[in-house]
Scaffold this active site. Structure first.
Site, PDB file in Angstrom:
ATOM      1  N   CYS A  81     -44.311  21.353  19.149  1.00 11.65           N
ATOM      2  CA  CYS A  81     -45.704  21.442  18.659  1.00 11.65           C
ATOM      3  C   CYS A  81     -46.622  21.005  19.654  1.00 11.65           C
ATOM      4  O   CYS A  81     -46.656  21.663  20.702  1.00 11.65           O
ATOM      5  CB  CYS A  81     -46.020  20.715  17.303  1.00 11.65           C
ATOM      6  SG  CYS A  81     -47.449  21.506  16.605  1.00 11.65           S
ATOM      7  N   HIS A 175     -41.929  21.617  13.653  1.00  6.68           N
ATOM      8  CA  HIS A 175     -41.588  20.230  13.376  1.00  6.68           C
ATOM      9  C   HIS A 175     -40.200  20.032  12.943  1.00  6.68           C
ATOM     10  O   HIS A 175     -40.062  19.819  11.722  1.00  6.68           O
ATOM     11  CB  HIS A 175     -42.688  19.221  12.760  1.00  6.68           C
ATOM     12  CG  HIS A 175     -43.850  19.219  13.306  1.00  6.68           C
ATOM     13  ND1 HIS A 175     -44.315  18.192  13.827  1.00  6.68           N
ATOM     14  CD2 HIS A 175     -45.142  20.135  13.358  1.00  6.68           C
ATOM     15  CE1 HIS A 175     -45.395  18.148  14.432  1.00  6.68           C
ATOM     16  NE2 HIS A 175     -46.040  19.388  14.076  1.00  6.68           N
ATOM     17  N   GLU A 177     -38.447  17.591  12.791  1.00  9.03           N
ATOM     18  CA  GLU A 177     -38.207  16.313  12.188  1.00  9.03           C
ATOM     19  C   GLU A 177     -38.819  16.232  10.992  1.00  9.03           C
ATOM     20  O   GLU A 177     -38.536  15.279  10.300  1.00  9.03           O
ATOM     21  CB  GLU A 177     -38.923  15.071  13.269  1.00  9.03           C
ATOM     22  CG  GLU A 177     -40.457  15.096  13.423  1.00  9.03           C
ATOM     23  CD  GLU A 177     -40.954  16.300  13.951  1.00  9.03           C
ATOM     24  OE1 GLU A 177     -40.483  17.081  14.453  1.00  9.03           O
ATOM     25  OE2 GLU A 177     -42.292  16.095  13.950  1.00  9.03           O
TER      26      GLU A 177
HETATM   27  N1  GLN Z   1     -52.760  21.387  17.578  1.00  8.22           N
HETATM   28  C1  GLN Z   1     -52.075  20.493  18.241  1.00  8.22           C
HETATM   29  C2  GLN Z   1     -52.470  20.575  19.716  1.00  8.22           C
HETATM   30  O1  GLN Z   1     -52.452  21.642  20.221  1.00  8.22           O
HETATM   31  C3  GLN Z   1     -50.564  20.493  17.590  1.00  8.22           C
HETATM   32  C4  GLN Z   1     -50.465  19.971  16.362  1.00  8.22           C
HETATM   33  C5  GLN Z   1     -49.092  19.275  16.256  1.00  8.22           C
HETATM   34  O2  GLN Z   1     -48.556  18.886  17.187  1.00  8.22           O
HETATM   35  N2  GLN Z   1     -48.864  19.165  14.943  1.00  8.22           N
HETATM   36  O3  GLN Z   1     -52.053  19.599  20.565  1.00  8.22           O
END
Ligand code: GLN
Length: 194
Positions: A81, A175, A177
């Site tokens: 992410c 994610h 995890e």
């Molecule tokens: N929207 C976040 C970003 O761009 C990422 C969100 C997340 O890691 N769950 O940093």
């Protein structure tokens, strides 16, 4: 085995739990400083907020040490992410994020929408040696727009690419995890150090 989790901000605890669930005989180091990286044999970039992480990487002078670990020492690296945001290129520049641009991927931050558009869905994972289905948890996830030839798509939400592998890096927009059926991803990550 010593494992570093970049711990400037984000869901560090859950990554520690997930990796310990998968492998018992490991020591987890929370990386806040370049010297925390010493001796680490595997690296995790958690989700969180990429602008905040980017700011803290700059403040703590961590960029060069992280880059050395990933691109010279070539330790297996999992980026999830906000973590994939930090390693890729952004389709539209954002003054608050200075991505490392080492991953041959172009993406859009929050490309699946805001918090209320967060969702879970089945993800097909296809590594060269193993395939499976895992639960993908997407939270304000980035959206991959382009994958260059140095990266290979390995995770798919229907027809859409949501994860890649490039040399020693596995990078995902979701994610792993946060789901308990994602062992195939950890298995591949650890196999990159063999
Ligand atoms: N929207 C976040 C970003 O761009 C990422 C969100 C997340 O890691 N769950 O940093």
């Amino acid at each position: 085995m010593r494992i570093g989790i970049v711990a400037l901000q984000g869901d560090v605890d859950l990554h520690e739990k997930a990796i310990k669930r998968f492998k018992k005989d490991i020591e987890v180091v929370r990386v806040k400083d370049a010297k925390d990286l010493e001796g680490t044999k595997l690296l995790i970039f958690p989700g969180g907020e990429s602008p905040t992480m980017s700011k803290l990487i700059k403040r703590f002078n961590l960029k060069d040490a992280l880059l050395k670990k990933i691109t010279e020492d070539k330790v297996p690296t999992l980026a999830t992410c906000a973590g994939i945001v930090l390693l890729s290129k952004l389709e539209k520049k954002d003054g608050r994020v200075e991505p490392f641009e080492i991953l041959d991927v172009t993406l859009v931050r929050n490309g699946f929408g805001r918090q209320k558009e967060s969702f879970e869905d089945e993800i097909n994972v296809k590594f060269d040696d193993k395939e499976g289905v895992v639960t993908g948890v997407f939270i304000r996830a980035p959206r991959i727009k382009e994958v260059g030839e140095r990266a290979t798509p390995v995770a798919f939400l229907k027809d859409e690419i949501v994860g890649v592998i490039q040399d020693n890096i596995i990078a995902l927009t979701f994610h792993p995890e946060l789901a308990d059926d994602t062992d195939i991803i950890y298995e591949k990550l650890f196999s990159l150090s063999d």
